[in-house]
Design a protein around this motif. Structure first.
Motif, PDB file in Angstrom:
ATOM      1  N   SER A 164      -3.405  13.355  11.446  1.00 16.94           N
ATOM      2  CA  SER A 164      -4.518  12.795  10.662  1.00 16.94           C
ATOM      3  C   SER A 164      -4.954  13.775   9.585  1.00 16.94           C
ATOM      4  CB  SER A 164      -5.717  12.494  11.566  1.00 16.94           C
ATOM      5  OG  SER A 164      -5.365  11.575  12.569  1.00 16.94           O
ATOM      6  N   SER A 223      -8.505   7.751  15.615  1.00 14.57           N
ATOM      7  CA  SER A 223      -8.429   6.970  14.386  1.00 14.57           C
ATOM      8  C   SER A 223      -8.898   7.810  13.215  1.00 14.57           C
ATOM      9  CB  SER A 223      -9.223   5.676  14.495  1.00 14.57           C
ATOM     10  OG  SER A 223     -10.459   5.930  15.097  1.00 14.57           O
ATOM     11  N   GLY A 283      -2.724   6.695   5.611  1.00 15.60           N
ATOM     12  CA  GLY A 283      -2.029   5.584   6.261  1.00 15.60           C
ATOM     13  C   GLY A 283      -0.521   5.718   6.158  1.00 15.60           C
ATOM     14  N   LEU A 309       6.706   2.725   9.399  1.00 20.07           N
ATOM     15  CA  LEU A 309       6.059   2.710  10.707  1.00 20.07           C
ATOM     16  C   LEU A 309       7.070   2.913  11.836  1.00 20.07           C
ATOM     17  CD1 LEU A 309       3.166   2.553  11.508  1.00 20.07           C
ATOM     18  CD2 LEU A 309       3.333   0.059  11.616  1.00 20.07           C
ATOM     19  N   VAL A 358       0.329   1.915  17.358  1.00 18.97           N
ATOM     20  CA  VAL A 358      -0.159   2.466  16.094  1.00 18.97           C
ATOM     21  C   VAL A 358      -0.498   1.310  15.168  1.00 18.97           C
ATOM     22  CG1 VAL A 358       0.426   3.793  14.022  1.00 18.97           C
ATOM     23  CG2 VAL A 358       1.194   4.590  16.251  1.00 18.97           C
ATOM     24  N   SER A 373      -1.745   0.862  11.157  1.00 22.69           N
ATOM     25  CA  SER A 373      -1.965   1.711   9.991  1.00 22.69           C
ATOM     26  C   SER A 373      -1.960   0.877   8.721  1.00 22.69           C
ATOM     27  CB  SER A 373      -0.869   2.784   9.931  1.00 22.69           C
ATOM     28  OG  SER A 373      -1.219   3.756   8.984  1.00 22.69           O
ATOM     29  N   LYS A 374      -2.721   1.362   7.747  1.00 29.98           N
ATOM     30  CA  LYS A 374      -2.757   0.666   6.457  1.00 29.98           C
ATOM     31  C   LYS A 374      -2.906   1.694   5.345  1.00 29.98           C
ATOM     32  CE  LYS A 374      -5.922  -2.273   3.797  1.00 29.98           C
ATOM     33  NZ  LYS A 374      -5.095  -2.248   2.640  1.00 29.98           N
ATOM     34  N   THR A 375      -2.124   1.536   4.285  1.00 28.05           N
ATOM     35  CA  THR A 375      -2.305   2.410   3.125  1.00 28.05           C
ATOM     36  C   THR A 375      -3.164   1.659   2.113  1.00 28.05           C
ATOM     37  OG1 THR A 375      -0.469   1.616   1.803  1.00 28.05           O
ATOM     38  CG2 THR A 375       0.053   3.293   3.451  1.00 28.05           C
ATOM     39  N   SER A 418       1.178  -3.059  12.568  1.00 29.51           N
ATOM     40  CA  SER A 418       1.078  -2.370  13.856  1.00 29.51           C
ATOM     41  C   SER A 418       2.440  -2.290  14.522  1.00 29.51           C
ATOM     42  CB  SER A 418       0.100  -3.087  14.779  1.00 29.51           C
ATOM     43  OG  SER A 418       0.733  -4.223  15.308  1.00 29.51           O
ATOM     44  N   THR A 448      -5.240   5.314   9.879  1.00 31.87           N
ATOM     45  CA  THR A 448      -4.327   5.133  11.002  1.00 31.87           C
ATOM     46  C   THR A 448      -5.084   5.181  12.328  1.00 31.87           C
ATOM     47  OG1 THR A 448      -2.584   6.185   9.730  1.00 31.87           O
ATOM     48  CG2 THR A 448      -2.233   6.059  12.104  1.00 31.87           C
ATOM     49  N   TYR A 449      -4.700   4.257  13.212  1.00 25.77           N
ATOM     50  CA  TYR A 449      -5.261   4.216  14.555  1.00 25.77           C
ATOM     51  C   TYR A 449      -4.095   4.428  15.491  1.00 25.77           C
ATOM     52  CZ  TYR A 449      -6.518   1.631  18.859  1.00 25.77           C
ATOM     53  OH  TYR A 449      -6.717   1.237  20.162  1.00 25.77           O
TER      54      TYR A 449
END
Ligand code: ADP
Ligand code: MG
Length: 636
Positions: free
Chosen positions: A35, A58, A63, A69, A111, A113-115, A122, A142-143
């Motif tokens: 992170s 998170s 992201g 991914l 996981v 995630s988004k940019t 996911s 990101t989670y």
């Protein structure tokens, strides 16, 4: 021998996982470092049952692209390095590209995630196998959720400690991560109970969020640079120490490092002030050019290798000893200025000085006046600003009013500039250096009244509104020790011949080490010379150390061989000097007569370097009239 097999990735990953994923804390470390590498400014960490059943992290970082991914979970998949050369310029915390793969091979991971420019996605992986993936709405960032650690490797599960112990390891780690990343806001909870909540607003706030309010008044800021290295952060005052090392956080290029020569340099810097088995507080970051430090020596990256360890040691030692010294002397100066009956300076009208004027003076202190505030600068370039009422203004005011801070050219020339205002200056008599520590000053001691002694051990003094208790043994020890040090500094040492010369048998590296230091040993009063092959003869020892055990001394001396310590003459015999001072000092219980008491108090008043004995015990304690009144509830 059995036939050689190329291992399947699933098996290989489990082996690699042994290196990276030792315990839940290592997962937290890897995931949070990802992170940080992703530029997050907010990171939330939740753990359950010591992280064994669940770890959720998170972040609001960059992201992961949808197409990355899945590859992110491949071994050696990393976006952080591409070529071998990159290995020598690592600027991120991760770089091996094995953490996610290893973690996912021994747990169940999700996981999301988004940019900024793509939709959220996911992926779910169990024991290394993808079991679901697809689009999923999410904020940028990101989670990651890691569940059921070692569910598929029961053998490793057995090595997990009790959840509370794993939790405490994670808590220690998170504290370090918060301190190492003071500009990131962290929220950390264990079993839904909030433990740390940092604001991301700098190191002071981070320290506060971990250690609470009590520590704040015991911090000394460090900010020390040379052309290559820098050391910044906070160290503890010399009167504040802890019983173990857990209060020491050392970062190298922002990366928390468990053990390095920096720790050694830190403890040696405090040696003169601390009792044995005490540990100073610190949160410091050493910055070293990336190509001079190798972080690739330990799988979980808690160790480093320096190209030039001696230079690093020397730099850190100097930075810390000078910072401590400045703190002790600054305190003394502040005290002088806050004493109303003894004004620190006099305000007189002075001739006008034009902009950019250099003022020459033989005094070490120069005050100059700009409008009403008075600026004071000492020989080392410390600057303080005072209003005419003696209240201390801060440095921001200096910058605002004076345009630029005066710089010290050498001990006697000060240069300062003003943007628009004419500057007046008042040369000022040199201020006497008073005794350090905020307890007593030299002149005070000389005019104090000895009102008695207690238990033949403590001298009791009265001065103005204060009572002082002096430990006669510890004070005398400090006086003797300072005298010895003075003699060494002034090269006033002499030698005392041994009845029988002492022979030291050495190996090659020891021989070289003694040869490297032989002049220094001689300057201390040792008569030592090579005596055939791999042997030295010692025929005299320093007269300051008549009881020296020569064999132990050289054993100790040679044990420094593998340290990075660049020994100075004093370092070498500090312990022996302290021991001799202790032996020759008056003892607690000795019945001193009036003359001896006066001599002792006068000695302390004439100036000892600190108010602690050479082993670090304080030897003066002060009670104010007010304190005593409070004992009896005359006031509340
Ligand atoms: P490394 O950190 O050594 O590169 P990891 O296995 O820890 O390897 O992570 C693999 C890759 O996944 C990273 O290089 C990065 O591109 C991506 N990644 C992992 N976690 C995050 C995150 N929280 N935010 C953005 N990217 C991430
Ligand atoms: Mg990583």
């Amino acid at each position: 021998m059995a036939k050689i097999n190329i291992l399947k990735p699933e098996i290989f990953n489990k082996i690699a996982a042994g290196e990276v994923v030792e315990k839940p804390a290592s997962i937290v470390k890897e995931v949070v470092e990802n992170s940080i590498d992703a530029g997050a400014t907010k990171i939330e960490i939740q753990i359950y049952e010591g992280g064994i059943s669940k770890i959720v992290v998170s972040d609001n970082g960059s992201g992961i692209l949808p197409e990355d991914l899945e590859p992110a979970f491949l071994p050696h998949a990393t976006s952080k390095i591409a070529t071998e050369n990159d290995l020598y310029h690592i600027g991120t915390l991760g770089f091996r590209g094995e953490a996610l793969a290893s973690i996912a091979s021994v747990s169940q991971v999700e996981v999301i995630s988004k940019t900024a420019n793509t939709d959220g996605h996911s992926i779910k992986i169990s024991g290394g196998e993808i079991i679901a993936k697809g689009e999923k709405g999410s904020p940028v960032g990101t989670y990651i959720c890691v569940e059921n650690l070692f569910f598929n490797t029961p053998a490793r599960q057995k090595f997990l400690k009790k959840p509370k112990k794993e939790e405490s390891d994670i808590t220690t780690l998170v504290a370090k991560l918060i301190l190492a990343n003071p500009n990131i806001a962290f929220k950390y909870s264990a079993d839904s109970k909030l433990i740390y909540n940092s604001s991301g607003q700098g190191l002071k706030d981070a320290i506060f969020s971990i250690y609470g309010a009590q520590i704040m008044e015991n911090l000394i800021p460090v900010d020390f640079h040379n052309d290559k290295y820098s050391l910044t952060g906070f160290i503890g005052k010399t009167s504040f120490f802890k019983a173990n090392r857990t209060y020491q956080t050392i970062m190298i290029n922002g990366r928390w490092i468990a053990d390095s020569i920096v720790n050694v340099a830190l403890s040696q810097s405090y040696e003169a002030y601390m009792m044995k088995h005490c540990f100073p507080f610190c949160v410091i970051n050493l910055t070293v050019p990336n190509d001079e430090v190798d972080v690739n020596v330990h799988p979980s990256k808690l160790e480093v290798r320096f190209q030039d360890s001696r230079a690093i040691f020397g730099f850190v030692y100097k930075a810390i000893t000078e910072t401590i010294y400045e703190d002790l002397t600054r305190k003394t100066n502040e005290e002088i200025q806050s004493e109303p009956e003894q004004p620190a300076f006099t305000l007189t009208r002075a001739p006008e000085v034009s902009k950019n004027q250099t003022v020459e003076t033989n005094d070490l202190n120069v005050d100059f006046v700009l409008d009403s505030p008075i600026f004071q600068s000492n020989a080392r370039g410390d600057i303080a600003a005072h209003s005419s009422e003696n209240s201390i203004l801060n440095e921001i005011v200096i910058e605002k009013l004076a345009g630029s801070i005066p710089t010290t050219q050498n001990n006697s020339i000060y240069q300062f500039q003003s943007n628009d205002e004419p500057v007046n200056y008042v040369p000022k008599p040199t201020q006497q250096q008073l005794i350090k520590e905020d307890i007593v000053d030299k002149d005070a001691f000389l005019s104090s009244r000895i009102i008695g002694k207690a238990f033949n051990t403590f001298v009791i003094l009265e001065l103005d509104d204060n009572l002082y208790f002096i430990d006669q043994h510890a004070a005398h020890e400090r006086l003797l020790f300072d005298k010895f040090v003075e003699q060494i500094k002034n090269k006033e040492v002499s030698s005392q011949s041994l009845l029988l010369p002492y022979n030291i048998e050495v190996n090659h590296s020891e021989e070289q080490y003694i040869n490297e230091n032989i002049e220094m040993l001689r300057s201390l009063g040792f008569e030592i010379e090579p005596f055939g092959n791999l042997s030295f003869k010692v025929s005299a020892i320093p007269s300051l150390l008549p009881d020296l055990n020569v064999e132990n001394f050289f054993k100790n001396f040679l044990s420094n061989l593998n340290n990075y310590t660049q020994l100075k003459d004093l370092d070498l015999i500090r312990d022996n000097l302290a021991e001799t001072a202790c032996k020759h000092a008056v003892k607690g219980g000795d019945d001193l007569d009036k003359e001896e008491l006066v001599k002792l108090v006068r000695g302390v008043g004439d100036g000892t370097t600190t108010l602690q004995c050479p082993h670090g015990r304080p030897f003066v304690v002060k009670f104010s009239h007010r304190d005593v009144d409070k004992w009896f509830r005359r006031i509340v």
